[in-house]
Design a protein around this motif. Structure first.
Motif, PDB file in Angstrom:
ATOM      1  N   ASP A  38       4.088  -7.846  -6.336  1.00 31.14           N
ATOM      2  CA  ASP A  38       3.026  -8.457  -5.539  1.00 31.14           C
ATOM      3  C   ASP A  38       1.707  -8.496  -6.306  1.00 31.14           C
ATOM      4  O   ASP A  38       0.652  -8.092  -5.807  1.00 31.14           O
ATOM      5  CB  ASP A  38       2.867  -7.764  -4.182  1.00 31.14           C
ATOM      6  CG  ASP A  38       3.957  -8.159  -3.200  1.00 31.14           C
ATOM      7  OD1 ASP A  38       4.774  -9.053  -3.544  1.00 31.14           O
ATOM      8  OD2 ASP A  38       4.004  -7.600  -2.093  1.00 31.14           O
ATOM      9  N   ASN A  71       7.830  -9.477  -3.144  1.00 32.21           N
ATOM     10  CA  ASN A  71       8.187 -10.527  -2.189  1.00 32.21           C
ATOM     11  C   ASN A  71       7.128 -11.629  -2.120  1.00 32.21           C
ATOM     12  O   ASN A  71       7.428 -12.749  -1.729  1.00 32.21           O
ATOM     13  CB  ASN A  71       8.441  -9.938  -0.801  1.00 32.21           C
ATOM     14  CG  ASN A  71       7.344  -9.014  -0.348  1.00 32.21           C
ATOM     15  OD1 ASN A  71       6.939  -8.113  -1.089  1.00 32.21           O
ATOM     16  ND2 ASN A  71       6.855  -9.223   0.856  1.00 32.21           N
ATOM     17  N   HIS A  72       5.894 -11.304  -2.518  1.00 29.59           N
ATOM     18  CA  HIS A  72       4.848 -12.332  -2.490  1.00 29.59           C
ATOM     19  C   HIS A  72       4.787 -13.153  -3.770  1.00 29.59           C
ATOM     20  O   HIS A  72       4.235 -14.244  -3.773  1.00 29.59           O
ATOM     21  CB  HIS A  72       3.483 -11.690  -2.219  1.00 29.59           C
ATOM     22  CG  HIS A  72       3.332 -11.253  -0.804  1.00 29.59           C
ATOM     23  ND1 HIS A  72       2.791 -12.067   0.171  1.00 29.59           N
ATOM     24  CD2 HIS A  72       3.681 -10.112  -0.180  1.00 29.59           C
ATOM     25  CE1 HIS A  72       2.803 -11.432   1.322  1.00 29.59           C
ATOM     26  NE2 HIS A  72       3.335 -10.240   1.142  1.00 29.59           N
ATOM     27  N   HIS A 109      10.205  -3.028  -6.538  1.00 27.63           N
ATOM     28  CA  HIS A 109       9.421  -3.478  -5.380  1.00 27.63           C
ATOM     29  C   HIS A 109      10.378  -3.451  -4.200  1.00 27.63           C
ATOM     30  O   HIS A 109      11.117  -4.400  -3.937  1.00 27.63           O
ATOM     31  CB  HIS A 109       8.872  -4.878  -5.622  1.00 27.63           C
ATOM     32  CG  HIS A 109       7.780  -5.241  -4.653  1.00 27.63           C
ATOM     33  ND1 HIS A 109       6.453  -4.931  -4.877  1.00 27.63           N
ATOM     34  CD2 HIS A 109       7.809  -5.847  -3.440  1.00 27.63           C
ATOM     35  CE1 HIS A 109       5.725  -5.340  -3.865  1.00 27.63           C
ATOM     36  NE2 HIS A 109       6.515  -5.905  -2.962  1.00 27.63           N
ATOM     37  N   HIS A 155       5.285  -2.203  -2.893  1.00 29.09           N
ATOM     38  CA  HIS A 155       5.718  -2.793  -1.623  1.00 29.09           C
ATOM     39  C   HIS A 155       5.007  -2.116  -0.458  1.00 29.09           C
ATOM     40  O   HIS A 155       4.443  -2.797   0.389  1.00 29.09           O
ATOM     41  CB  HIS A 155       7.225  -2.721  -1.429  1.00 29.09           C
ATOM     42  CG  HIS A 155       7.726  -3.672  -0.363  1.00 29.09           C
ATOM     43  ND1 HIS A 155       7.207  -4.928  -0.199  1.00 29.09           N
ATOM     44  CD2 HIS A 155       8.696  -3.552   0.582  1.00 29.09           C
ATOM     45  CE1 HIS A 155       7.843  -5.535   0.795  1.00 29.09           C
ATOM     46  NE2 HIS A 155       8.742  -4.726   1.283  1.00 29.09           N
ATOM     47  N   ASP A 174       0.987  -4.043  -5.873  1.00 33.99           N
ATOM     48  CA  ASP A 174       0.398  -4.712  -4.704  1.00 33.99           C
ATOM     49  C   ASP A 174      -1.073  -5.079  -4.906  1.00 33.99           C
ATOM     50  O   ASP A 174      -1.941  -4.673  -4.148  1.00 33.99           O
ATOM     51  CB  ASP A 174       0.601  -3.847  -3.452  1.00 33.99           C
ATOM     52  CG  ASP A 174       2.071  -3.711  -3.107  1.00 33.99           C
ATOM     53  OD1 ASP A 174       2.634  -4.670  -2.548  1.00 33.99           O
ATOM     54  OD2 ASP A 174       2.675  -2.674  -3.459  1.00 33.99           O
TER      55      ASP A 174
END
Ligand code: MN
Length: 398
Positions: free
Chosen positions: A57, A92-93, A180, A219, A9
């Motif tokens: 991420d 997810n990003h 993630h 995450h 992240d």
């Protein structure tokens, strides 16, 4: 014995969540994240790590800015020069939700960058640790976008089956899962506010097996241990004011006969919230001078991100933004700030959404928080009416 450095992240290129900003402030804030990634790089090199894990991420956007891409590629270049392999999974990003799921990070794989391993689909790789020559199997689980199309039980079944399949053939000295993903019991924080996710919680049992030595996750932005041998490193900087009091760190993991996990703290930009009541401001003729007098009493660290919350409405429009801005930048030396009004009774807590709840359970939790100062009769009344409406909806469905 092998040594892993685990971070996740990074969110390189994330903005300043509604603070007043200038290009210089945005640049400075971008640098904060890059500096922390550099300190992780330095640690990995000086501690002679066998592997660096980036659990998703990495970029805040699927199409990162050229600045974010260049900063990242330069840092990983320095890590790879020291022959420390990088294990990266997509978050997810980093990915789009479309079926192609192509990430810019794939570019590093396409040019055959040595020692850079990317998991954009769930898969495994067997590598030799450079220091001990032991065999390590990495199982990479990128963010499962597909969960939104499945029922909870189908989702758990699918992930569990995949991990079973990837764990087959016991050829490694160590099995390490890198994912993630949201695991049950994890404390939810800023990742929820920036992505409005409705993730299914995966049972810990999916990862807690005898032949899995450790699970390194990304995450959730709060550093935490969620189960036996399951860790979230947390993000590398704070992203919003919900994390004001939170420390950030990365993990140094040594796997041998035993597991040693050390939290290494990261340097964070100071963050502070000041609460002011409406009455302190409105009864005074000069609201700007009064506000400054109040702020004068607070100790604000240089370079802080400052949030001023005024309890009450229709006050901010009477405040001269130019004046307060000048005061905060010149006298208090804040990096950035925001001024906002909140209702006196506004709940400062947020509901910790548990996605396993059914509607009724979620409603109960919401009502408990929303009306916590009210007579229980009020709650019962609201419940009664909501249930009545639900019954009507059911009737219409049939
Ligand atoms: Mn994420």
């Amino acid at each position: 014995m092998i040594k892993l450095i685990h971070t996740a992240d990074l969110h390189l290129g994330i903005g300043l969540s509604d603070l007043y900003e200038t290009p210089q402030i945005v640049q400075q804030r971008f640098n904060d994240f890059v500096e922390n990634l550099k300190s992780i790089k330095d640690f990995a090199i000086s501690s002679n790590a066998d592997f660096l894990i980036l659990a998703g991420d990495i970029f805040h956007h699927p199409r990162p800015s050229s600045q974010a891409f260049n900063a990242f590629s330069q840092i990983i270049g320095e890590i790879l020069k020291e022959e420390i392999p990088i294990i990266a999974v997509l978050g997810n990003h980093d990915t789009t939700k479309t079926s192609e799921m192509l990430s810019y990070l794939r570019g590093f794989v396409n040019v055959n960058l040595k020692n850079f391993y990317l998991f954009d689909v769930a898969s495994k790789i067997l590598l030799r640790a450079k220091n001990s020559n032991e065999k390590v199997k990495f199982i990479g689980i990128p963010y499962p976008h597909f969960q939104s199309t499945l029922s909870y039980s189908d989702y758990v079944f699918k992930v569990e089956n995949k991990i079973n399949e990837l764990l087959q053939n016991d050829e490694a000295d160590y099995n390490v899962i890198v994912g993630h993903i949201y695991v049950e019991g994890g404390k939810i924080g800023s990742e929820q506010r920036i992505a409005s996710l409705r993730d299914y919680p995966l049972p810990k049992s999916v990862f807690e097996r005898e032949n899995v030595h450790i699970t390194c996750l990304g995450h959730l932005h709060t550093p935490q241990k969620v189960g036996n041998k399951i860790f979230y490193s947390g993000s590398i900087e704070r992203i919003d004011f919900g994390e004001e009091g939170e420390e950030k760190s990365f993990l140094e993991i040594v796997l041998g006969d035993k597991i040693h996990v050390t939290n290494v703290k990261l340097k964070l930009r100071p963050m502070k919230t000041i609460y002011i009541k409406k009455e302190e401001l409105v009864n005074n003729l000069n609201i700007n001078a009064t506000l400054q007098n109040i702020l004068e009493k607070y100790n604000v660290e240089e370079g802080s991100l400052l949030r001023i919350r005024i309890k009450g409405s229709d006050i901010i429009r009477n405040i001269s933004m130019n004046q307060i801005e000048k005061y905060l930048y010149d006298k208090k030396k804040v990096l950035a700030f925001k001024l906002e009004e909140i209702k006196e009774e506004e709940s400062l807590e947020e509901i910790n959404i548990n996605t396993k709840w059914n509607f009724k359970e979620a409603l109960d939790e919401y009502l408990k928080l929303r009306y916590r100062n009210e007579n229980p009769e009020v709650i019962n009344k609201v419940k009664f009416y909501v249930e009545k409406i639900m019954e009507e909806v059911k009737l219409n469905e049939n």
